[in-house]
Scaffold this motif. Structure first.
Motif, short mmCIF file in Angstrom:
data_model
loop_
_atom_site.label_atom_id
_atom_site.label_comp_id
_atom_site.label_asym_id
_atom_site.label_seq_id
_atom_site.Cartn_x
_atom_site.Cartn_y
_atom_site.Cartn_z
N GLY A 132 -4.33 -2.31 -2.07
CA GLY A 132 -4.30 -1.40 -3.19
C GLY A 132 -3.15 -1.77 -4.11
N PRO A 133 -2.97 -1.07 -5.23
CA PRO A 133 -1.87 -1.36 -6.14
C PRO A 133 -0.52 -1.32 -5.42
N GLY A 134 0.27 -2.37 -5.58
CA GLY A 134 1.58 -2.45 -4.95
C GLY A 134 1.55 -2.96 -3.53
N GLU A 135 0.38 -3.26 -2.99
CA GLU A 135 0.28 -3.83 -1.63
C GLU A 135 0.02 -5.32 -1.75
N ALA A 136 0.27 -6.01 -0.63
CA ALA A 136 0.24 -7.47 -0.67
C ALA A 136 -0.60 -8.06 0.46
N LEU A 137 -1.05 -9.30 0.21
CA LEU A 137 -1.68 -10.14 1.22
C LEU A 137 -0.79 -11.36 1.42
#
Length: 366
Positions: A132-137
């Motif tokens: 989601g917005p602000g999350e990372a892979l």
């Protein structure tokens, strides 16, 4: 004469006259083998150029906001994606260094890119879920560098002047032409985030110039030097010119090989007709029509030509494989057909010559 009778006569004649038959097989085989081993390599190179031209990296247009003027906002990214000449489009921020939050500031730094747009156009999720917005892979290499046992956890900015952290919710593999992201993390941008660069993969290299004009119109820089452009237009034009030059060279060489082979086949067929003139005159005297004589001579040439095309094609493909330059199957099939057609056409004039001779005069010739 019925078709099967004509075919039987042609087969028996071809078998009885082994020298001209073998010469036709040899000449047509040489035409096919030479074409595939030479022109075929050119065709393979032309296909490689076309494949590289169609690769995503050769169709990538990058527009960068050099003055930080908030030119590349989410609306511009969405509008660019909606263009008919656009295959993919995302906004990308300048990468920042992050470290494993558990390790802290002394940990290994890896780059992280904030991406605005559909992340599926940039990467493929291999573990976890879409962020989601602000999350990372995290990529596999970055996960190893950060010391993460699994692609979950959190990272924080390595800068001493900035504060921020991002939750890691999965792993990814980068899609072309975004292979550089395999060195770090990709962060889903916030809804109102402004990007530093706009990455656009156009649908076809032929529309690169039109796509560039359309994208610049959407970005609408206040001054020309407000943006920098990495364009595929020059590369597309260069590759197109190289492909055209290769195509012209290949066609010229192909016509030369087929023309020389057809001339030699015509000489062989004419010599065969002259040697067998009494047999052909006898058939005319017994009631064979001129059309039948023409059909017999052409069929007599067609049968060994088919055999030669098969042998020559196999030899040519073997030779091309030795140079790791197998031509496309369309070119291979076309070469075999053209070689057979060249042999047939070269036999027409000798066949007409044989059919128009006076059978009485031919039979009286010692």
């Amino acid at each position: 004469m019925r078709f099967f009778s004509l075919l039987r006569e042609a087969l028996s004649t071809a078998w009885a006259n082994k020298v001209p038959t073998a010469l036709v097989v040899l000449l047509v085989g040489i035409m096919c083998a030479t074409t595939l081993a030479t022109v075929g390599r050119t065709a393979a190179a032309e296909q490689q150029v076309a494949d590289r031209l169609d690769a995503a990296g050769s169709r990538l247009l990058v527009v960068t906001d050099t003055r930080g003027g908030d030119l590349i906002n989410p609306a511009v990214v969405d509008q660019t994606r909606a263009l008919s000449v656009t295959e993919r489009a995302v906004g990308v921020a300048i990468p920042v260094d992050v470290v494993n939050q558990v390790v802290g500031a002394g940990g290994t730094r890896v780059p992280a890119w904030s991406v605005d747009g559909d992340l599926s156009e940039v990467l493929t999720v291999t573990a976890g879920r879409w962020p989601g917005p602000g999350e990372a892979l995290v990529s596999a290499d970055a996960q190893l560098a950060l010391g993460m046992d699994d692609p979950v956890g959190a990272v924080e900015l390595a800068s001493t002047t900035q504060v921020g952290d991002y939750s890691v919710v999965g792993a990814f593999e980068a899609r072309e032409p975004f292979g550089q992201y395999a060195a770090g993390l990709v962060i889903a941008a916030e809804p109102d985030a402004v990007s530093d660069s706009l990455y656009v993969v156009v649908t076809d290299s032929a529309v690169a110039a039109a796509a560039q004009s359309a994208v610049i119109g959407l970005v609408d820089p206040p001054e020309f030097d407000s943006v920098s452009i990495e364009s595929p237009v020059a590369l597309a034009e260069l590759q197109a010119e190289v492909a055209a030059d290769l195509g012209t060279f290949g066609r010229t060489l192909l016509l030369g090989v087929l023309g020389a082979g057809a001339l030699l086949v015509a000489i062989v067929v004419l010599a065969d007709v002259l040697v067998r003139r009494k047999d052909l005159g006898r058939r005319r005297a017994l009631g064979a029509t001129r059309g039948t004589i023409v059909a017999m001579v052409i069929t007599r040439t067609l049968l060994p030509a088919l055999l030669g095309a098969g042998i020559g094609t196999a030899a040519g493909l073997w030779a091309a494989d030795r140079f790791a330059a197998i031509p496309p199957w369309q070119f291979t099939t076309g070469t075999a057909i053209l070689a057979v057609l060249a042999a047939i056409i070269s036999a027409v004039l000798p066949a007409i010559y044989a059919a128009t001779r006076d059978p009485v005069r031919v039979l009286r010739t010692p």
